[in-house]
Write a protein that holds these residues in place. Structure first.
Motif, PDB file in Angstrom:
ATOM      1  N   UNK A 133       1.047  -1.555   0.276  1.00  0.00           N
ATOM      2  CA  UNK A 133      -0.086   0.012   0.008  1.00  0.00           C
ATOM      3  C   UNK A 133       1.274   1.722  -0.113  1.00  0.00           C
ATOM      4  N   UNK A 134       1.388   1.237   0.555  1.00  0.00           N
ATOM      5  CA  UNK A 134       2.905   2.501   0.716  1.00  0.00           C
ATOM      6  C   UNK A 134       3.538   2.613  -0.493  1.00  0.00           C
ATOM      7  N   UNK A 135       3.779   1.203  -1.342  1.00  0.00           N
ATOM      8  CA  UNK A 135       3.993   1.716  -2.398  1.00  0.00           C
ATOM      9  C   UNK A 135       3.014   2.239  -3.883  1.00  0.00           C
ATOM     10  N   UNK A 136       2.060   2.175  -3.359  1.00  0.00           N
ATOM     11  CA  UNK A 136       1.160   2.283  -4.065  1.00  0.00           C
ATOM     12  C   UNK A 136       0.686   4.449  -4.019  1.00  0.00           C
ATOM     13  N   UNK A 137       0.440   3.956  -2.547  1.00  0.00           N
ATOM     14  CA  UNK A 137       0.392   5.233  -2.406  1.00  0.00           C
ATOM     15  C   UNK A 137       1.668   6.684  -2.944  1.00  0.00           C
ATOM     16  N   UNK A 144       0.837  11.979  -9.391  1.00  0.00           N
ATOM     17  CA  UNK A 144      -0.224  13.545  -9.272  1.00  0.00           C
ATOM     18  C   UNK A 144       0.955  13.943  -9.364  1.00  0.00           C
ATOM     19  N   UNK A 145       2.253  14.540  -9.420  1.00  0.00           N
ATOM     20  CA  UNK A 145       3.664  15.894  -9.310  1.00  0.00           C
ATOM     21  C   UNK A 145       3.481  15.928 -10.812  1.00  0.00           C
ATOM     22  N   UNK A 146       3.301  14.853 -11.390  1.00  0.00           N
ATOM     23  CA  UNK A 146       3.186  14.820 -13.353  1.00  0.00           C
ATOM     24  C   UNK A 146       1.925  15.464 -14.085  1.00  0.00           C
ATOM     25  N   UNK A 147       0.952  15.352 -12.984  1.00  0.00           N
ATOM     26  CA  UNK A 147      -0.651  15.605 -13.831  1.00  0.00           C
ATOM     27  C   UNK A 147      -0.903  17.165 -13.030  1.00  0.00           C
ATOM     28  N   UNK A 148      -1.287  18.171 -13.884  1.00  0.00           N
ATOM     29  CA  UNK A 148      -2.100  19.288 -13.581  1.00  0.00           C
ATOM     30  C   UNK A 148      -3.148  19.251 -13.064  1.00  0.00           C
ATOM     31  N   UNK A 149      -3.580  20.060 -11.549  1.00  0.00           N
ATOM     32  CA  UNK A 149      -4.262  19.312 -10.746  1.00  0.00           C
ATOM     33  C   UNK A 149      -5.230  21.494 -10.252  1.00  0.00           C
ATOM     34  N   UNK A 167     -11.795  12.499  -0.903  1.00  0.00           N
ATOM     35  CA  UNK A 167     -12.079  12.188  -2.075  1.00  0.00           C
ATOM     36  C   UNK A 167     -11.335  11.832  -3.762  1.00  0.00           C
ATOM     37  N   UNK A 168     -11.487  14.325  -3.308  1.00  0.00           N
ATOM     38  CA  UNK A 168     -10.846  14.629  -4.567  1.00  0.00           C
ATOM     39  C   UNK A 168      -9.302  13.681  -4.620  1.00  0.00           C
ATOM     40  N   UNK A 169      -8.291  13.471  -4.315  1.00  0.00           N
ATOM     41  CA  UNK A 169      -7.075  12.681  -4.328  1.00  0.00           C
ATOM     42  C   UNK A 169      -7.513  11.866  -5.949  1.00  0.00           C
ATOM     43  N   UNK A 170      -8.578  11.370  -5.879  1.00  0.00           N
ATOM     44  CA  UNK A 170      -8.520  10.922  -6.870  1.00  0.00           C
ATOM     45  C   UNK A 170      -9.355  10.970  -8.166  1.00  0.00           C
ATOM     46  N   UNK A 171      -9.892  12.743  -8.204  1.00  0.00           N
ATOM     47  CA  UNK A 171      -9.507  13.324  -9.131  1.00  0.00           C
ATOM     48  C   UNK A 171      -8.698  15.290  -9.492  1.00  0.00           C
ATOM     49  N   UNK A 172      -9.070  15.119 -10.411  1.00  0.00           N
ATOM     50  CA  UNK A 172      -8.455  16.507 -10.746  1.00  0.00           C
ATOM     51  C   UNK A 172      -8.047  17.797  -9.671  1.00  0.00           C
TER      52      UNK A 172
END
Length: 326
Positions: A133-137, A144-149, A167-172
């Motif tokens: 789980x730690x690896x997945x996180x 996420x750092x490379x994805x515009x938010x 909930x917002x962590x799984x969204x832009x």
């Protein structure tokens, strides 16, 4: 017993890692205690022999204890607090096994052996299960750092707000600030809480309301401010507040096909079907207990649905339709 063997078979690779962990932990404990000047002290070398003699029995019994505590067959990428509690319980049982087993059938080992071995084993077993789980996180964070938010504000500092942040962590969208006047200066799940709404609004591009106790008047003020600033606004209060496991009365009654008896304030009334029972309700109720075809209902606490009322009113203003709670 069959289920235990099936769970072990499904997580065979974890079983193999556990076998390595439970033995390596106590072996390392001996090394930490008696390994001096690049050699194991010859005068106490018999401890290594004792450890080796007890290893086969300890290995088999430890795996059996782990299986009994349901440490196999789980979806460890979703590991949480309940899983940690089971890991702690299983490890405590194996510590007792190690102490009693060696003392009765081999010899009493040094106290440091038991203490260091128990700590190391717990760390190893926990890492085996939570490591994935730690690896997945971490992988998710890197991606996420490379994805515009979209920097966003969450309004509220309670459980619903915490759910909104996750909930917002799984969204832009990403929660960069939390607004709550009473908790200003603190943090919620690592996100700073501020008490100045106007200042916080200037730093975000979206706002998410997640406060069940926010009044309809305050909601309107927030909506007007967001409309003026051209900022997107979403009200998550009704949606996220209902993720706590509460079963709506209507959802249960919809499933009842035959006669049902409702008990409200001690008064019992029989209905031919769940549909008929729903039609008779003129207020909101929580399900207090279920006994066969008898369902006891109770009025919710005065503050339980404050947020729902405002949310329902807002929904009506926007759509022109009433929200049905039943």
């Amino acid at each position: 017993m069959k289920k235990i063997w099936e769970s072990i078979a499904k997580d065979l690779w974890i079983v193999l890692l556990d076998i390595l962990a439970v033995n390596a932990a106590y072996f390392l404990a001996l090394l930490l205690r008696f390994y001096v000047n690049f050699e194991f002290r010859p005068t106490v070398s018999y401890y290594l022999t004792d450890w080796l003699r007890f290893t086969p029995f300890y290995t088999v019994l430890s795996i059996a204890i782990f299986a009994a505590w349901r440490l196999y067959g789980g979806m460890w990428r979703f590991a949480g607090l309940n899983d940690m509690n089971r890991i702690i319980g299983a490890n405590l049982c194996t510590v007792v096994l190690q102490i009693v087993g060696t003392a009765l059938f081999i010899r009493r080992m040094p106290i440091t052996y038991y203490l260091l071995g128990a700590v190391l084993q717990f760390l190893f077993i926990t890492l085996i299960r939570f490591g994935y789980r730690i690896l997945l996180v971490e992988k998710k964070k890197v991606a996420g750092r490379n994805t515009p938010t979209v920097p966003s504000m969450v309004i509220g500092a309670g459980e619903t707000a915490r759910k909104a942040i996750h909930h917002l962590e799984d969204t832009p969208f990403r929660a960069t600030v939390v607004f709550d006047e009473k908790s200003a200066g603190k943090t919620l799940d690592g996100v700073g809480i501020v008490g100045d709404f106007e200042k916080a609004l200037s730093s975000v591009r979206a706002v998410f309301i997640a406060d069940p106790n926010l009044s309809a008047e305050k909601r309107k003020e927030i909506r007007d401010a967001c409309d003026t600033a051209g900022i997107e606004l979403q009200d998550y209060t009704g949606y996220l507040s209902n993720l706590g496991g509460r079963i709506p009365t209507s959802s249960l009654l919809d499933l009842v096909e035959g006669p049902v008896t409702l008990i409200i304030d001690g008064d019992e009334k029989k209905y031919e079907s769940g549909e008929e029972a729903i039609k008779s309700l003129r207020d909101r109720y929580d399900i207090k207990s279920i006994s066969g075809a008898k369902i006891e209902l109770a009025k919710p606490s005065s503050s339980a649905y404050v947020g729902y009322d405002a949310w329902a009113q807002q929904h009506k203003e926007q759509t022109g339709e009433d929200v049905s709670f039943f």
